[in-house]
Enzyme design. Sequence first.
Site, PDB file in Angstrom:
ATOM      1  N   SER A  16       0.673  -1.214  -0.157  1.00 31.07           N
ATOM      2  CA  SER A  16      -0.013  -0.375   0.082  1.00 31.07           C
ATOM      3  C   SER A  16       1.142   1.356   0.114  1.00 31.07           C
ATOM      4  O   SER A  16       0.820   2.502   0.085  1.00 31.07           O
ATOM      5  CB  SER A  16      -1.150   0.107   1.680  1.00 31.07           C
ATOM      6  OG  SER A  16      -0.876   0.294   2.479  1.00 31.07           O
ATOM      7  N   LYS A  67      -5.795   4.692   8.522  1.00 26.94           N
ATOM      8  CA  LYS A  67      -4.312   5.595   7.928  1.00 26.94           C
ATOM      9  C   LYS A  67      -4.569   7.300   8.330  1.00 26.94           C
ATOM     10  O   LYS A  67      -3.826   7.692   8.136  1.00 26.94           O
ATOM     11  CB  LYS A  67      -3.861   4.905   6.461  1.00 26.94           C
ATOM     12  CG  LYS A  67      -3.582   3.720   6.999  1.00 26.94           C
ATOM     13  CD  LYS A  67      -3.997   2.903   5.186  1.00 26.94           C
ATOM     14  CE  LYS A  67      -2.758   1.898   5.280  1.00 26.94           C
ATOM     15  NZ  LYS A  67      -2.635   1.584   4.266  1.00 26.94           N
TER      16      LYS A  67
END
Length: 329
Positions: free
Chosen positions: A225, A270
């Site tokens: 990611s 996140k």
Amino acid sequence: MLLVVVVVGVGTVVRVPFVALGPGPTYDTLGAVDGTPVVAVEGTPTFPTAGHLNMTTVAVSDGVTALSALGFWLAPDRRLVPRDTVYPPGQTTEQVDEQNTAQFAASETNAELAAMAELALPTRATVAEIVSGSAAEGALREGDTIVSVRGVPVATPDQVAAALNGTAPGDPVNVVYERAGARAEARIVLGPSPDGGRGMLGVRPGVEPATGDITISLGDVGGPSAGLMFALAVVDKLTPGELNGGRFVAGTGTIDAAGTVGPIGGIPFKMLAARDAGATVFLVPDANCTEAAANAPDELQLVRVPTLDSAVASLEALNAGAPVPSCGP
């Protein structure tokens, strides 16, 4: 009192089939970790950078006990999920970690390819890793430039793979390579591939600029990611001016060699990690925009990024005070 002692004692020992997810550490891809640059470019001209381009992570707490599960359940920034969604049944923790490491390595290569395509830079294929026990071991070394395979010139990992089309395990192939400025040729007997198809050279190809080297280093972080933020760091270091305008920009997203940004998991955590670290702008993969908009922390501007090219264009638009694609209403 005895009952309380027993309940607490059991609660701190008995594990439950869950893991806890939460905000993980963030890393500035323009900076350094433990004195080592996250993205280092050598042998080709670079330009000064400023601000931040932070990649973000999700913290996974395993070995959750009944009592700690209660604490995680009550915490506003944690979420309990079934353990097998993170560690699939039949796979050990070590196997999952190995897969994450392999995905991280692939994201590094894709980030470099995407960045060099964005900048229209010529590339060269390299030996990024040699499979232990393969025929390439002893013939090639990590860092070698692969010039041609079976007489076909190659400059990217995809071209190395395409040159092996039509081969089978046991076939010998000639590989021309460069090492320390000298060109040589090796004859390598192809090994079996995991899917039983064409023969395998026994190396993981990488990619570098035709002149120079790019090194991405980030300790024990795994998974794919961070690809988008790695690619942006490469673009920023190889182009004049500050891509982020000196801002604290964070983001997430996988990336392929063509620069397409793919979705990731755990985006609410996140975004929290980014906000807490000081970010004011967060780059969101197109497919994650709905979830991101529903969980966005205050004072964090969300920017929709379907591709690397659109991410670069949006950052340049922010610098010019122009509107950018948003995940919000």
